[in-house]
Enzyme design. Structure first.
Site, PDB file in Angstrom:
ATOM      1  N   ASP A 219      15.719  -0.095  12.246  1.00 41.18           N
ATOM      2  CA  ASP A 219      14.879   1.085  12.500  1.00 41.18           C
ATOM      3  C   ASP A 219      15.599   2.156  13.337  1.00 41.18           C
ATOM      4  O   ASP A 219      14.985   2.797  14.197  1.00 41.18           O
ATOM      5  CB  ASP A 219      13.576   0.663  13.218  1.00 41.18           C
TER       6      ASP A 219
ATOM      7  N   SER B 137       0.838  -1.208   0.000  1.00 41.50           N
ATOM      8  CA  SER B 137       0.000   0.000   0.000  1.00 41.50           C
ATOM      9  C   SER B 137       0.872   1.257   0.000  1.00 41.50           C
ATOM     10  O   SER B 137       0.481   2.287  -0.568  1.00 41.50           O
ATOM     11  CB  SER B 137      -0.982  -0.002   1.170  1.00 41.50           C
TER      12      SER B 137
ATOM     13  N   HIS C 171       8.326   3.199   8.941  1.00 38.12           N
ATOM     14  CA  HIS C 171       8.077   2.317  10.095  1.00 38.12           C
ATOM     15  C   HIS C 171       6.824   2.802  10.822  1.00 38.12           C
ATOM     16  O   HIS C 171       6.669   4.008  11.057  1.00 38.12           O
ATOM     17  CB  HIS C 171       9.281   2.333  11.042  1.00 38.12           C
TER      18      HIS C 171
HETATM   19  C1  GAR Z   1       3.596  -0.641   6.786  1.00 38.64           C
HETATM   20  O1  GAR Z   1       2.756  -0.363   7.855  1.00 38.64           O
HETATM   21  C2  GAR Z   1       5.029  -0.294   7.107  1.00 38.64           C
HETATM   22  O2  GAR Z   1       5.145   0.836   7.911  1.00 38.64           O
HETATM   23  C3  GAR Z   1       5.444  -1.543   7.859  1.00 38.64           C
HETATM   24  O3  GAR Z   1       4.874  -2.600   7.129  1.00 38.64           O
HETATM   25  C4  GAR Z   1       3.682  -2.142   6.521  1.00 38.64           C
HETATM   26  C5  GAR Z   1       3.743  -2.467   5.041  1.00 38.64           C
HETATM   27  O4  GAR Z   1       2.521  -2.186   4.448  1.00 38.64           O
HETATM   28  N1  GAR Z   1       6.865  -1.659   7.948  1.00 38.64           N
HETATM   29  C6  GAR Z   1       7.484  -2.180   9.001  1.00 38.64           C
HETATM   30  O5  GAR Z   1       6.903  -2.636   9.967  1.00 38.64           O
HETATM   31  C7  GAR Z   1       8.998  -2.169   8.894  1.00 38.64           C
HETATM   32  N2  GAR Z   1       9.588  -2.401  10.173  1.00 38.64           N
HETATM   33  P1  GAR Z   1       2.400  -2.058   2.877  1.00 38.64           P
HETATM   34  O6  GAR Z   1       3.034  -3.327   2.285  1.00 38.64           O
HETATM   35  O7  GAR Z   1       0.926  -2.018   2.626  1.00 38.64           O
HETATM   36  O8  GAR Z   1       3.110  -0.810   2.437  1.00 38.64           O
END
Ligand code: GAR
Length: 208
Positions: A153, A17, A117
Site C-alpha cells: 500500500d 463489490s 485500499h
Molecule cells: C475493499 O474494501 C478494498 O478496499 C479492500 O478489500 C475490500 C474488498 O472488497 N482492500 C484492501 O484492504 C487491500 N489492502 P470487495 O471484494 O467487495 O471489492
C-alpha cells in the site's frame, strides 16, 4: 472502426463489490474499458461468480501447488502473468486481492497495476484498515486508489475520497460508507488511465 478499449484484468480474492462497480460503470457507459479476465486465488470467491454472470472470463489459480517451493510466490505470480498475457491485459486492477504481489509481477506491468485500499494512505496500510482508523480515533478516514509498487500500500496515489467517521461507527458501518466511495473512485481512476491522462513523476501522479 470502433476504438479499441483498454483491456483490464481484475484480481480479486473475495466479495468482488469493487469488481462489480467496475463492471457496472462499463455497462452504463461511464467507463470506456473492457474486463478481459478476472483471476482469483480463492476458488469460491464471489468475484468469480460475478464475472461469469456478466460474461467475463474467470480463472481460479490455485496457490496450493506453489506453497512449498522456495520461489513459490514468484512462480505463482508468473502463472497469473501468463493468464493476463493470454487475455492481452493492458492494465491490472487489484480489487480486494489479498495477496502481496512480487517484483516479478510489478516489473511486468510497471505503473500499470492499480489497487484500492480502504484508508487515506499513508495512514492505515495493511489489513483491517477501517478498524485501524476507529482504533486510532481519526475523525476522517477514506479510500485510496494507487499504483502498485514493491511494499504494501505504498505506491503513488491516483485518487482519494474522504469519509467522515461518525460517533457510533463500527468497522462494519464505516466500511459500508467507505465502499460507496470506493465504488465511485475506482472506475474514475481507470477511466483516467484509459484516457492516457495519468503520468507518474516520483511519488506524484499527475492528472492532465
Ligand atoms: C475493499 O474494501 C478494498 O478496499 C479492500 O478489500 C475490500 C474488498 O472488497 N482492500 C484492501 O484492504 C487491500 N489492502 P470487495 O471484494 O467487495 O471489492
Amino acid at each position: 472502426m470502433p476504438e479499441a478499449k483498454l483491456r483490464v484484468g481484475v484480481l480479486a480474492s473475495g466479495r468482488g463489490s469493487n469488481l462489480q462497480a467496475i463492471i457496472d460503470a462499463i455497462e452504463v457507459g461511464k467507463l470506456a474499458a473492457r474486463i478481459a479476465v478476472v483471476i482469483s486465488n480463492k476458488k469460491d470467491a464471489q468475484a468469480l461468480e460475478r464475472a461469469r454472470r456478466h460474461g467475463v472470463a474467470d480463472v481460479f489459480l490455485d496457490p496450493a501447488p506453489y506453497k512449498d517451493r522456495p520461489d513459490g510466490r514468484e512462480a505463482y505470480d508468473r502463472a497469473v502473468l501468463a493468464v493476463l498475457k493470454e487475455h492481452e491485459v493492458e492494465l491490472v486492477a487489484l480489487a480486494g486481492y489479498m495477496k502481496i504481489v512480487t517484483r516479478v509481477f510489478i516489473d511486468a506491468y510497471p505503473n500499470r497495476i492499480m489497487n484500492i485500499h480502504p484508508a487515506l494512505l499513508p495512514s492505515f496500510p495493511g489489513l483491517k484498515a477501517q478498524q485501524q482508523a476507529l482504533d486510532w480515533g481519526v475523525k476522517v478516514s477514506g479510500c485510496t486508489v494507487h499504483f502498485v509498487t514493491e511494499g504494501v500500500d505504498t505506491g503513488p496515489i491516483i485518487r482519494q475520497a474522504a469519509v467522515p467517521v461518525q460517533e457510533n461507527d463500527t468497522a462494519e458501518t464505516l466500511e459500508a460508507r467507505m465502499l460507496a466511495e470506493e465504488h465511485r473512485i475506482y472506475p474514475e481512476a481507470i477511466q483516467l488511465f484509459a484516457d492516457g491522462r495519468l503520468s507518474v513523476e516520483g511519488r506524484r501522479v499527475r492528472i492532465r
